[in-house]
Scaffold this motif. Sequence first.
Motif, PDB file in Angstrom:
ATOM      1  N   GLY A  24      11.533  -1.703   5.148  1.00  0.00           N
ATOM      2  CA  GLY A  24      13.342  -2.248   4.777  1.00  0.00           C
ATOM      3  C   GLY A  24      13.173  -4.154   5.420  1.00  0.00           C
ATOM      4  N   ALA A  25      12.865  -4.250   6.429  1.00  0.00           N
ATOM      5  CA  ALA A  25      13.194  -5.226   6.416  1.00  0.00           C
ATOM      6  C   ALA A  25      12.282  -6.584   5.881  1.00  0.00           C
ATOM      7  CB  ALA A  25      12.409  -5.660   8.069  1.00  0.00           C
ATOM      8  N   LEU A  26      11.245  -5.909   5.774  1.00  0.00           N
ATOM      9  CA  LEU A  26      10.444  -7.274   5.230  1.00  0.00           C
ATOM     10  C   LEU A  26      10.278  -6.981   3.575  1.00  0.00           C
ATOM     11  CD1 LEU A  26       6.736  -5.250   6.472  1.00  0.00           C
ATOM     12  CD2 LEU A  26       7.451  -7.556   7.236  1.00  0.00           C
ATOM     13  N   ILE A 106       2.431   7.030   3.555  1.00  0.00           N
ATOM     14  CA  ILE A 106       1.772   6.414   3.018  1.00  0.00           C
ATOM     15  C   ILE A 106       1.440   5.637   1.499  1.00  0.00           C
ATOM     16  CG2 ILE A 106      -0.778   6.734   2.884  1.00  0.00           C
ATOM     17  CD1 ILE A 106      -0.077   9.431   4.768  1.00  0.00           C
ATOM     18  N   LEU A 107       2.102   6.120   0.240  1.00  0.00           N
ATOM     19  CA  LEU A 107       1.785   5.171  -1.135  1.00  0.00           C
ATOM     20  C   LEU A 107       2.057   4.128  -1.028  1.00  0.00           C
ATOM     21  CD1 LEU A 107       0.528   5.742  -3.933  1.00  0.00           C
ATOM     22  CD2 LEU A 107       2.783   6.751  -4.619  1.00  0.00           C
ATOM     23  N   GLY A 108       3.570   4.378  -0.426  1.00  0.00           N
ATOM     24  CA  GLY A 108       4.302   2.545  -0.820  1.00  0.00           C
ATOM     25  C   GLY A 108       3.316   1.715   0.090  1.00  0.00           C
ATOM     26  N   SER A 109       3.354   1.831   1.668  1.00  0.00           N
ATOM     27  CA  SER A 109       2.595   0.878   2.396  1.00  0.00           C
ATOM     28  C   SER A 109       1.099   0.874   1.695  1.00  0.00           C
ATOM     29  CB  SER A 109       2.507   1.603   3.647  1.00  0.00           C
ATOM     30  OG  SER A 109       3.255   2.119   4.990  1.00  0.00           O
ATOM     31  N   ILE A 110       0.475   1.068   0.828  1.00  0.00           N
ATOM     32  CA  ILE A 110      -0.426   1.011   0.502  1.00  0.00           C
ATOM     33  C   ILE A 110      -0.324  -0.098  -1.381  1.00  0.00           C
ATOM     34  CG2 ILE A 110      -2.561   2.017  -1.305  1.00  0.00           C
ATOM     35  CD1 ILE A 110      -2.545   4.289   0.342  1.00  0.00           C
ATOM     36  N   LEU A 111       0.857   0.249  -1.735  1.00  0.00           N
ATOM     37  CA  LEU A 111       1.270  -0.407  -2.744  1.00  0.00           C
ATOM     38  C   LEU A 111       1.503  -1.728  -2.468  1.00  0.00           C
ATOM     39  CD1 LEU A 111       3.020   2.474  -4.895  1.00  0.00           C
ATOM     40  CD2 LEU A 111       0.946   0.621  -5.162  1.00  0.00           C
ATOM     41  N   TYR A 112       2.752  -1.633  -1.056  1.00  0.00           N
ATOM     42  CA  TYR A 112       2.671  -2.886   0.226  1.00  0.00           C
ATOM     43  C   TYR A 112       1.519  -3.938  -0.112  1.00  0.00           C
ATOM     44  CZ  TYR A 112       7.230  -1.917   0.877  1.00  0.00           C
ATOM     45  OH  TYR A 112       8.714  -1.637   1.513  1.00  0.00           O
ATOM     46  N   PHE A 113       0.598  -3.523   0.616  1.00  0.00           N
ATOM     47  CA  PHE A 113      -0.690  -4.062   1.067  1.00  0.00           C
ATOM     48  C   PHE A 113      -0.975  -4.255  -0.239  1.00  0.00           C
ATOM     49  CE2 PHE A 113      -4.809  -4.763   2.265  1.00  0.00           C
ATOM     50  CZ  PHE A 113      -5.320  -5.281   3.585  1.00  0.00           C
ATOM     51  N   CYS A 114      -1.413  -3.569  -0.859  1.00  0.00           N
ATOM     52  CA  CYS A 114      -2.254  -4.026  -2.115  1.00  0.00           C
ATOM     53  C   CYS A 114      -1.327  -5.151  -3.142  1.00  0.00           C
ATOM     54  CB  CYS A 114      -2.660  -2.785  -3.311  1.00  0.00           C
ATOM     55  SG  CYS A 114      -3.410  -1.691  -2.692  1.00  0.00           S
ATOM     56  N   GLY A 115      -0.647  -5.159  -3.669  1.00  0.00           N
ATOM     57  CA  GLY A 115       0.130  -5.924  -4.044  1.00  0.00           C
ATOM     58  C   GLY A 115       0.459  -7.601  -3.171  1.00  0.00           C
ATOM     59  N   SER A 116       0.509  -7.706  -2.061  1.00  0.00           N
ATOM     60  CA  SER A 116       0.322  -8.914  -1.103  1.00  0.00           C
ATOM     61  C   SER A 116      -0.823  -9.020  -1.035  1.00  0.00           C
ATOM     62  CB  SER A 116       1.280  -8.259   0.664  1.00  0.00           C
ATOM     63  OG  SER A 116       2.488  -7.509   0.588  1.00  0.00           O
ATOM     64  N   VAL A 117      -2.034  -8.268  -1.111  1.00  0.00           N
ATOM     65  CA  VAL A 117      -3.013  -9.089  -0.961  1.00  0.00           C
ATOM     66  C   VAL A 117      -3.275  -9.845  -2.558  1.00  0.00           C
ATOM     67  CG1 VAL A 117      -5.576  -9.032  -0.878  1.00  0.00           C
ATOM     68  CG2 VAL A 117      -3.991  -7.952   0.992  1.00  0.00           C
ATOM     69  N   GLY A 138       5.245  -0.500  -4.461  1.00  0.00           N
ATOM     70  CA  GLY A 138       5.602  -0.318  -3.127  1.00  0.00           C
ATOM     71  C   GLY A 138       7.066   0.251  -2.376  1.00  0.00           C
ATOM     72  N   ILE A 139       7.543  -0.979  -2.748  1.00  0.00           N
ATOM     73  CA  ILE A 139       9.210  -1.030  -2.702  1.00  0.00           C
ATOM     74  C   ILE A 139      10.072   0.357  -2.930  1.00  0.00           C
ATOM     75  CG2 ILE A 139      11.648  -2.020  -2.886  1.00  0.00           C
ATOM     76  CD1 ILE A 139       9.625  -5.205  -2.830  1.00  0.00           C
TER      77      ILE A 139
END
Length: 141
Positions: A24-26, A106-117, A138-139
């Motif tokens: 949430g902070a990110l 976990i799904l949200g984290s994977i989407l965060y990471f993939c979208g950022s990359v 992911g958000i």
Amino acid sequence: AVNSKRVMSNANVYRGFAFIALGGALFGYVIGITGNVVTTGALVCDHSKMGRMRVGGFWEVGYDLCYDLSDLAQGWVSSLNIIAATLSSMVCFRYADKLGRKREAILGSILYFCGSVIAALGPNLFLILLGLSVYGLGIGF
């Protein structure tokens, strides 16, 4: 023995909460810097400094590109992750009980990471927008 299991259980809950709160902070951080990305000289062309950057199209590839975006297009780019978050939260709302908190995080984290990359490494406007959209998905989880 029962008390130590309870302490361990509480520690796991607090640890999980801390990581989800960090997400949430990110999210807040990204909202803050998205306005800086969609400014003149970053993603939008600064015509006074066109010597080192060239105007790119939607599919044109290159890391030295800037884009002539209208005010409306800049607004869409700025709010793309919020739009994707809204859509994914509607899907998540429907299936949250079936997924469970752990799979959802976990799904949200994977989407965060993939979208950022994807957004960071994207050499054209399409991949930057795709990355922001995936990040937004992911958000919503």
